[in-house]
Design an enzyme around this catalytic site. Structure first.
Site, mmCIF file in Angstrom:
data_model
loop_
_atom_site.group_PDB
_atom_site.id
_atom_site.type_symbol
_atom_site.label_atom_id
_atom_site.label_comp_id
_atom_site.label_asym_id
_atom_site.label_seq_id
_atom_site.Cartn_x
_atom_site.Cartn_y
_atom_site.Cartn_z
ATOM 1 N N GLU A 228 -0.117 -23.645 8.775
ATOM 2 C CA GLU A 228 0.057 -23.255 10.226
ATOM 3 C C GLU A 228 -1.186 -23.864 10.938
ATOM 4 O OE1 GLU A 228 0.925 -20.196 13.550
ATOM 5 O OE2 GLU A 228 0.796 -19.492 11.503
ATOM 6 N N ILE B 256 -1.913 -16.205 8.083
ATOM 7 C CA ILE B 256 -1.772 -14.981 8.453
ATOM 8 C C ILE B 256 -0.401 -14.850 9.728
ATOM 9 C CG2 ILE B 256 -2.308 -12.858 10.168
ATOM 10 C CD1 ILE B 256 -5.194 -13.514 9.662
ATOM 11 N N ASP B 257 0.722 -14.517 8.740
ATOM 12 C CA ASP B 257 1.990 -14.245 9.687
ATOM 13 C C ASP B 257 1.977 -13.039 10.512
ATOM 14 O OD1 ASP B 257 4.467 -15.438 10.655
ATOM 15 O OD2 ASP B 257 5.319 -13.480 9.561
ATOM 16 N N THR C 29 0.123 -13.054 13.754
ATOM 17 C CA THR C 29 -1.303 -13.017 14.135
ATOM 18 C C THR C 29 -1.508 -11.998 15.271
ATOM 19 O OG1 THR C 29 -1.720 -15.244 13.410
ATOM 20 C CG2 THR C 29 -3.386 -14.433 15.050
ATOM 21 N N ASP D 3 6.668 -20.199 8.377
ATOM 22 C CA ASP D 3 7.099 -18.810 8.631
ATOM 23 C C ASP D 3 8.321 -18.536 7.776
ATOM 24 O OD1 ASP D 3 5.497 -18.288 11.066
ATOM 25 O OD2 ASP D 3 6.705 -19.831 12.036
#
Length: 302
Positions: A94, A116-117, A119, A245
């Site tokens: 990402e 980090i999904d 954020t 994601d």
């Protein structure tokens, strides 16, 4: 060689015992790397919010990135590349994709990473964040790890090997077949234009008219997909998530017995940014029936 894995229909492929074993070995590496990145997230999460430097990825000032995102992605890529070198494997993350101004997904075996999904959750210290590491071949997810360092929950799966939470097998809750029996989740994303707002609100209204039992918005697509995989919820849908994601979560959900498709009801594509993950095909189609025509850019992505 990774070339041995190539197939135009991996998600329907009956694999050899050797191939199943190889994916399982890859999964062990991915899990260890995800937990190492998760430890970094956890160290920052328990500190005051000033511990994270926050930047905006979009003019909306809603899509955020932190120094921790970047540090985690760097760590993950360094560890994976030491074991799975380029050019045999490609890498899609990402934060590096944002820095480069975009990305493309090819048929090459590709590690797809969201460091980090959730954020925004991380920035606000809301306890729903995760590290997501998936491997896609021919753009089809074949293994994935979603590690929530706050709850210490590690979801994982590889093609043909089943799905697990902290080494315990998991499966979807396929009993609800009606929306009146189902708890589903979605997110509002970061677009605030009128067309997107109308799409979201009208879709929710359609679901409510079907007497939907419950709706959850957590702000972490990875975590929400794994909630379906282990039966905490029955469906997740959203227009907007990227490949990072969904890649890991999709294979976890499929291996847990779930059904994944496009929000139009067609086959799922990691690059379409339109995802439905449900406990059964029947329930997925009932959700799809409630989804309004999508605005751009989501309507024309493939």
């Amino acid at each position: 060689s990774a070339i041995l894995f190539y197939s135009s229909s991996l998600h329907n492929l009956t694999m050899s015992a050797d191939e199943v074993k190889r994916f399982a070995e890859y999964l062990v590496v991915a899990e260890a790397v995800a937990k190492e990145a998760g430890a970094l997230i956890q160290r920052v999460f328990v500190q005051k919010r000033e511990a994270s430097t926050v930047e905006d990825k979009s003019v909306a000032s809603i899509d955020l990135v932190t120094d921790t995102d970047k540090a985690c992605e760097k760590l993950i890529f360094e560890k994976l590349k030491a074991r799975f070198p380029e050019p045999d494997f490609a890498y899609l993350g990402e934060e590096s994709s944002s820095d480069a101004g975009g990305y493309s997904l090819t048929d090459v075996p590709t590690w797809i990473v969201d460091p980090i999904d959730g954020t925004t959750n991380f920035v606000h210290r809301y306890p729903d964040v995760s590290v997501s590491i998936g491997l896609a071949i021919n753009k089809v997810p074949v293994l994935g790890v979603v590690f929530d360092p706050v709850k210490q929950e590690c979801f994982k799966a590889s093609q043909g090997g089943g799905a697990f939470l902290n080494d315990t097998p998991i499966s979807v809750d396929s009993i609800p077949q009606e929306l009146s029996q189902a708890v589903i989740s979605t997110n509002i994303g970061y677009k605030r234009d009128e067309a997107t707002r109308n799409f979201m609100l009208k879709t929710l209204d359609n679901l409510m008219k079907k007497n939907l039992r419950g709706l959850r918005m957590i702000g972490s697509a990875c975590n929400q997909i794994t909630q379906v995989a282990m039966g905490r919820t029955n469906c997740f849908y959203e227009a907007g998530p990227h490949a990072w994601d969904a890649c890991a979560g999709v294979i976890i959900a499929r291996e847990a017995g779930g059904f994944c498709c496009d929000m139009t009801g067609g086959p799922l594509s990691l690059s379409s940014r339109r995802f439905v993950v449900a406990s059964s095909q029947e329930l997925a189609m009932k959700v799809v029936e409630c989804i309004e025509p999508m605005p751009e850019p989501f309507a024309s992505l493939s």
